[in-house]
Design a protein around this motif. Structure first.
Motif, PDB file in Angstrom:
ATOM      1  N   LEU B   5       0.531  -1.341   0.020  1.00  0.00           N
ATOM      2  CA  LEU B   5      -0.140   0.097   0.079  1.00  0.00           C
ATOM      3  C   LEU B   5       0.571   1.297  -0.059  1.00  0.00           C
ATOM      4  O   LEU B   5       1.090   1.503  -0.966  1.00  0.00           O
ATOM      5  CB  LEU B   5      -0.973  -0.007   1.147  1.00  0.00           C
ATOM      6  N   GLU B   8       2.624   2.165  -3.444  1.00  0.00           N
ATOM      7  CA  GLU B   8       1.675   2.489  -4.612  1.00  0.00           C
ATOM      8  C   GLU B   8       1.286   3.680  -4.070  1.00  0.00           C
ATOM      9  O   GLU B   8       1.053   4.101  -5.054  1.00  0.00           O
ATOM     10  CB  GLU B   8       0.178   1.341  -4.503  1.00  0.00           C
ATOM     11  N   GLN B   9       0.956   4.368  -2.317  1.00  0.00           N
ATOM     12  CA  GLN B   9       0.757   5.146  -2.777  1.00  0.00           C
ATOM     13  C   GLN B   9       1.903   6.820  -3.196  1.00  0.00           C
ATOM     14  O   GLN B   9       1.847   7.295  -3.867  1.00  0.00           O
ATOM     15  CB  GLN B   9       0.823   5.480  -1.622  1.00  0.00           C
ATOM     16  N   ASN B  12       1.614   6.737  -6.654  1.00  0.00           N
ATOM     17  CA  ASN B  12       0.521   7.925  -6.785  1.00  0.00           C
ATOM     18  C   ASN B  12       1.456   9.295  -6.635  1.00  0.00           C
ATOM     19  O   ASN B  12       1.046  10.212  -7.625  1.00  0.00           O
ATOM     20  CB  ASN B  12      -0.437   7.630  -6.165  1.00  0.00           C
ATOM     21  N   GLN B  15       3.334  10.562  -9.229  1.00  0.00           N
ATOM     22  CA  GLN B  15       3.386  10.642 -10.646  1.00  0.00           C
ATOM     23  C   GLN B  15       2.124  11.787 -11.023  1.00  0.00           C
ATOM     24  O   GLN B  15       2.059  12.123 -11.954  1.00  0.00           O
ATOM     25  CB  GLN B  15       2.135   9.008 -10.727  1.00  0.00           C
ATOM     26  N   PHE B  16       1.873  11.970 -10.130  1.00  0.00           N
ATOM     27  CA  PHE B  16       0.831  13.168  -9.661  1.00  0.00           C
ATOM     28  C   PHE B  16       1.969  14.711  -9.730  1.00  0.00           C
ATOM     29  O   PHE B  16       2.268  15.333 -10.610  1.00  0.00           O
ATOM     30  CB  PHE B  16       0.141  13.128  -8.337  1.00  0.00           C
ATOM     31  N   ASP B 254       0.870  16.074  -0.779  1.00  0.00           N
ATOM     32  CA  ASP B 254      -0.429  15.703  -1.601  1.00  0.00           C
ATOM     33  C   ASP B 254      -0.529  14.130  -0.749  1.00  0.00           C
ATOM     34  O   ASP B 254      -1.670  14.799   0.132  1.00  0.00           O
ATOM     35  CB  ASP B 254      -0.286  16.676  -2.276  1.00  0.00           C
ATOM     36  N   THR B 255      -0.303  13.262  -1.753  1.00  0.00           N
ATOM     37  CA  THR B 255      -0.509  11.869  -1.464  1.00  0.00           C
ATOM     38  C   THR B 255      -0.410  11.368  -0.317  1.00  0.00           C
ATOM     39  O   THR B 255      -0.957  10.732   0.587  1.00  0.00           O
ATOM     40  CB  THR B 255      -0.270  11.350  -3.276  1.00  0.00           C
ATOM     41  N   ILE B 259      -3.266  10.298   3.300  1.00  0.00           N
ATOM     42  CA  ILE B 259      -3.380   9.128   3.359  1.00  0.00           C
ATOM     43  C   ILE B 259      -2.468   8.876   5.377  1.00  0.00           C
ATOM     44  O   ILE B 259      -3.348   8.234   5.754  1.00  0.00           O
ATOM     45  CB  ILE B 259      -2.686   8.021   2.502  1.00  0.00           C
ATOM     46  N   LYS B 263      -4.576   8.791   9.817  1.00  0.00           N
ATOM     47  CA  LYS B 263      -3.902   7.502  10.145  1.00  0.00           C
ATOM     48  C   LYS B 263      -3.760   7.474  10.991  1.00  0.00           C
ATOM     49  O   LYS B 263      -3.880   7.616  12.737  1.00  0.00           O
ATOM     50  CB  LYS B 263      -3.302   6.450   9.412  1.00  0.00           C
ATOM     51  N   SER B 279      -7.981  15.267   6.745  1.00  0.00           N
ATOM     52  CA  SER B 279      -8.236  15.438   5.807  1.00  0.00           C
ATOM     53  C   SER B 279      -8.625  16.185   5.719  1.00  0.00           C
ATOM     54  O   SER B 279      -7.606  16.952   4.784  1.00  0.00           O
ATOM     55  CB  SER B 279      -9.320  14.584   5.104  1.00  0.00           C
ATOM     56  N   SER B 280      -8.360  17.480   6.654  1.00  0.00           N
ATOM     57  CA  SER B 280      -8.347  18.848   6.474  1.00  0.00           C
ATOM     58  C   SER B 280      -7.608  19.678   6.965  1.00  0.00           C
ATOM     59  O   SER B 280      -6.506  20.921   5.879  1.00  0.00           O
ATOM     60  CB  SER B 280      -9.321  19.494   7.930  1.00  0.00           C
ATOM     61  N   ALA B 282      -4.765  17.619   6.166  1.00  0.00           N
ATOM     62  CA  ALA B 282      -4.264  17.208   4.837  1.00  0.00           C
ATOM     63  C   ALA B 282      -3.802  17.907   3.301  1.00  0.00           C
ATOM     64  O   ALA B 282      -2.780  17.935   2.404  1.00  0.00           O
ATOM     65  CB  ALA B 282      -4.467  15.847   4.274  1.00  0.00           C
ATOM     66  N   SER B 283      -5.295  18.212   3.525  1.00  0.00           N
ATOM     67  CA  SER B 283      -5.126  19.569   2.111  1.00  0.00           C
ATOM     68  C   SER B 283      -4.649  21.005   2.303  1.00  0.00           C
ATOM     69  O   SER B 283      -4.579  21.448   1.457  1.00  0.00           O
ATOM     70  CB  SER B 283      -6.769  19.959   1.864  1.00  0.00           C
TER      71      SER B 283
END
Lengths: 380, 306
Positions: B5, B8-9, B12, B15-16, B254-255, B259, B263, B279-280, B282-283
C-alpha cells in the motif's frame, strides 16, 4: 405617407398592451447554473422545464431564465432582482444546496413560491421548512438511503464509503448509514473538486470490503470511475444516480458499465407520462433526457397543474393546488409529504450500453413510496 | 498498513508530481524569463485536453490526439502571446493578472461554445489499459507508469535544452538581464513567443495526458493552476530544476499526507474525528510545506538570491 404607415403599428402595439394586461400573466423566475463547472445540470433542468411549458401551450406563463454561475452571491443578487424588479410569482431552478440555502429562505419569507427542481438540503426539509417551499426532486438523503437499502437486499456485509469533505458529502454518508445494516470497512472524505483518486483506490484495495458506496458528483465521479476501472480493483461499486447521469455517462464510457446506482427516475420507467416525455425530449433537443431534465419537466408540470386550479395571486388556493400534486409525473406515483418533499419510489438501476450510447436500465424497486427522515421536524 | 500500500501511494505521489511538473515548467519559465504572471496557463491545459478528446474520438488514435493537443496549445499560446501578452510586459503585475484572468473567462466560455456544457470522453488507449504487477507484488495501472516515464523524459529533454543548447543560453540570459540580451542582438520578442508557446505546449500535453484518467470539462485547469503556482514558489521562480523538485515534493506531500495524517490522528481520537481532522490538515499540507520552504529560503529552493 410615412405617418399613415405608422398608424397601424401604433394601434397594434396599443392593442397588444391592452391584451397583455387583460390576461393575468404568471411570471416564473428560473435561477440555474448555465456556465462554469456543473452547467450540464442546469441546462438539463432548463430544457426539461421549458419543454413542459411549451407543450402546455400556455402563452400566459412567462419564464425569465438567469445564470447563477454556481456562485451563491450571484444567485442571491439574481433572486433580489427577480423579486423586486421583475416581480415574479414563482422562483425555481437552483441546482446546488449551498445556493438554495442562500436564496430560498429569503424569497419564501417575501411571500414568493419556491419550487426546487434539484437541491433538497435537510435544513429546508426539517426545522427550516416553509409553506411556500416545495421540493419536486427529492430530499437530498433519499438516494443514499436507497443505496443502503439496496446493499442490504443483495446481502452486503461490509461497505467502504467515500465522499467529498463538504456538507452534501457528509449527508451522503449519513444517509447511507441510516439504512445500511452491515459494517463500515473504511470511511474516507476527499477534497471537494479532487481529480486524482489513486490514493483512495489503493486504500479501497487494501480494505477487503464487499462493496464501495461513493458519492462524487460531476467531474469528480468521472475521474474516479475511470481510475477505478484502470486500477484492477474488482470490488463492486454503488452510488446515487449523480455520477451515472445521462449527461456524464458518455464521458465515463465503458468504465461505468455494470455499476448499480439509485434513482427515482429512469428513462425506461413504464408509465405513459414518462414515455411521452422521453420521446418529446429527444425530438426537441436531440439527446436522451437526464434525471435533471425529468425533474425540470415535473416541476413545470406541477406549476401548470396548480395554475389550472387557482390563480397564483391567491396564495392560499395556489398552495393547496400545489400540495395536491395533481399532475402526471414522469416517475409514476408522486405525492407530497407534510413537509412538502416528495413521497416517491426509488429504484436500483444498472449502467448498460445500447448501441454506442451508455445509459441505465431499471433493475428493481428498492424503496416503495419513500418519504424522508425530516418530516417530524417540520412544524408548518 | 502494508508495504504494498505504501509503495503504491509513493508511486501515486510521484505520478501526480510529474504531471504537475509539466504544468509548472512552462509557468516558471514564463514567470522567470518574461516576468509575467500568466493565470491563463490552466486554460491552455484545458485546450490540450479538449483537442485531444476531439481528435481521439474522430481518429481513434491516442498518439495523434497527443500531437494535436500539443500543437493546438502551442498555437493558442503563440497567438495569445503575439496579440495580447506582448502588450503587458511593461505593465505591473496587477494589470497582467487582470488581463490573463479575462483570458480564462474567454477560453472557458469559448470552449463551452464549441464543445457544449457536458464533459467529453477521453480514455487511455487499449494497449495502456489495465494494471501491471511490479516487483514486490504491487499492482499499478500501466497508464500511470507510462506517465511517470514520459514526464521524466520530457523533464530531461527540457533540462538539456536549457543547459546545453544555444537557445537555452539565451533563455537563461533573458532571465538575468533582458535589455542586455536584446542589446547583444538576440531577437527578444521572438524568444518570448517561443518560450510562451513552449510553456503552452507542455501545459496542453499535460491536459491531454491527465484528461485520459480524469474528466475533460470546462474549468478543469484552474485547480491545477493553483498547485502549479505553489510548485514554482517552492522550487524558485524561473528554475526548471526547482519546478521538478517542487512538483515531486508537492505531489508526494499531497498524496501521502492525505493517507497518513488521518491514520496518525486515529491513534488518539475516534475514527470519524480523525478522518475529519486528518483530511482537513492534509489539504493544508502543501501550503504548510510552502510556508516552511519560504521561511527557510525566501526565494524558493533553487531561486536566485535577490
Amino acid at each position: 405617407m410615412k405617418k399613415v404607415f405608422k398608424f397601424p403599428i401604433i394601434i397594434a402595439t396599443l392593442l397588444s398592451v391592452i391584451a397583455g394586461n387583460a390576461i393575468a400573466e404568471t411570471k416564473i423566475g428560473m435561477i440555474t447554473t448555465l456556465s462554469g463547472g456543473g452547467a450540464g445540470l442546469g441546462v438539463d433542468v432548463r430544457d426539461g422545464f421549458m419543454l413542459a411549458i411549451n407543450q402546455s401551450g400556455r402563452s400566459d406563463i412567462k419564464v425569465i431564465i438567469e445564470d447563477d454561475q454556481r456562485k451563491p452571491d450571484v444567485a442571491v443578487k439574481l433572486a433580489d432582482k427577480m423579486v423586486q424588479s421583475e416581480k415574479v410569482d414563482i422562483l425555481t431552478g437552483i441546482i446546488w444546496s449551498n445556493l438554495a440555502m442562500a436564496v430560498v429562505p429569503s424569497v419564501t419569507a417575501q411571500g414568493k413560491f419556491y419550487l426546487s427542481p434539484n437541491a433538497g438540503p435537510s435544513a429546508l426539509a426539517g426545522k427550516g421548512c416553509h409553506e411556500n417551499y416545495f421540493n419536486v426532486a427529492w430530499q437530498n438523503d433519499n438516494l443514499y438511503e436507497a443505496a443502503g437499502a439496496y446493499a442490504n437486499s443483495v446481502g452486503v456485509g461490509n461497505s467502504f464509503v467515500l465522499a467529498p469533505n463538504y456538507p452534501a458529502g457528509k449527508d451522503a454518508i449519513v444517509g447511507y448509514k441510516r439504512t445500511f445494516k452491515g459494517d463500515i470497512a473504511g470511511e474516507l472524505y476527499t477534497k471537494l473538486g479532487q481529480t486524482d483518486y489513486a490514493a483512495e483506490i489503493a486504500q479501497i484495495r487494501a480494505s477487503g470490503a464487499e462493496n464501495v458506496f461513493f458519492f462524487l458528483p460531476g467531474g469528480m465521479g468521472i475521474s474516479f470511475l475511470k481510475q477505478y476501472a484502470a486500477s484492477g480493483v474488482d470490488i463492486p461499486l454503488t452510488g446515487p444516480a449523480f455520477s451515472f447521469d445521462q449527461g456524464i455517462l458518455q464521458a465515463v464510457g465503458a468504465a461505468a458499465l455494470g455499476v448499480v446506482n439509485t434513482s427515482q427516475w429512469n428513462k425506461d420507467l413504464d408509465n405513459a407520462a414518462n414515455k411521452a416525455f422521453v420521446k418529446s425530449f429527444q425530438d426537441a433537443y436531440g439527446r436522451l433526457p437526464s434525471l435533471y431534465a425529468s425533474q425540470g419537466f415535473d416541476t413545470a408540470n406541477l406549476v401548470i397543474s396548480a395554475l389550472e386550479k387557482a390563480d397564483v395571486k391567491n396564495a392560499g388556493a395556489f398552495r393547496d393546488a400545489l400540495r395536491a400534486a395533481d399532475f402526471e409525473s414522469t416517475r409514476g406515483d408522486f405525492s407530497f409529504a407534510s413537509n412538502q418533499h416528495p413521497i416517491q419510489s426509488i429504484y436500483a438501476r444498472q449502467v448498460i450500453q445500447e448501441g454506442d450510447v451508455f445509459t441505465n436500465k431499471v433493475l428493481s424497486m428498492v424503496l416503495e413510496n419513500h418519504s424522508n427522515a425530516y418530516v417530524d421536524d417540520c412544524k408548518m | 498498513m502494508s508495504f504494498v500500500l505504501i509503495a503504491e501511494q509513493i508511486l501515486n505521489g510521484l505520478q501526480f508530481g510529474i504531471m504537475l511538473f509539466l504544468m509548472s515548467a512552462g509557468l516558471t519559465l514564463i514567470f522567470g524569463v518574461m516576468g509575467l504572471i500568466n493565470l491563463a496557463h490552466g486554460s491552455l491545459y484545458m485546450i490540450g485536453a479538449f483537442v485531444a478528446a476531439a481528435v481521439a474520438s474522430a481518429t481513434g488514435s491516442f498518439i495523434l490526439a497527443l500531437v494535436a493537443a500539443l500543437s493546438a496549445a502551442a498555437l493558442a499560446g503563440a497567438i495569445v502571446e503575439i496579440t495580447i501578452i506582448r502588450k503587458l510586459y511593461n505593465r505591473n503585475h496587477l494589470d497582467q493578472v487582470l488581463a490573463t484572468f479575462a483570458l480564462i473567462l474567454i477560453f472557458s466560455e469559448g470552449t463551452r461554445w464549441v464543445f457544449g456544457s457536458f464533459p467529453l470522453y477521453l480514455d487511455a488507449p487499449s494497449y495502456l489499459q489495465g494494471a501491471v504487477t511490479l516487483p514486490g507484488g504491487i499492482q499499478y495501472p500501466l497508464y500511470r507508469i507510462t506517465l511517470i516515464f514520459f514526464g521524466l523524459i520530457i523533464g530531461l529533454g527540457l533540462g538539456l535544452l536549457i543547459t546545453k543548447t544555444r537557445l537555452g543560453v539565451q533563455i537563461r540570459a533573458g532571465e538575468n538581464d533582458r535589455e542586455m540580451v536584446s542589446a547583444l542582438g538576440v531577437n527578444i520578442s521572438k524568444l518570448y513567443t517561443f518560450i510562451f508557446a513552449l510553456g503552452a505546449a507542455l501545459a496542453g500535453l499535460a491536459g491531454a495526458l491527465v484528461g485520459a484518467i480524469q474528466s475533460v470539462e470546462v474549468g478543469m485547469g484552474e485547480p491545477v493552476l493553483i498547485l502549479a503556482f505553489v510548485v514554482i514558489v517552492i522550487g524558485g521562480i524561473g528554475s526548471v530544476k526547482g519546478a521538478l523538485i517542487g512538483s515531486i515534493l508537492v505531489g508526494l506531500t499531497d498524496t501521502l499526507g492525505g493517507i497518513f495524517l488521518p491514520k496518525f490522528f486515529s491513534f488518539f481520537m475516534d475514527l470519524a474525528t480523525a478522518t475529519n481532522v486528518g483530511s482537513s490538515i492534509a489539504s493544508m499540507s502543501i501550503y504548510i510545506l510552502m510556508s516552511i520552504v519560504l521561511v527557510w529560503r525566501p526565494t524558493g529552493l533553487f531561486g536566485q538570491k535577490v
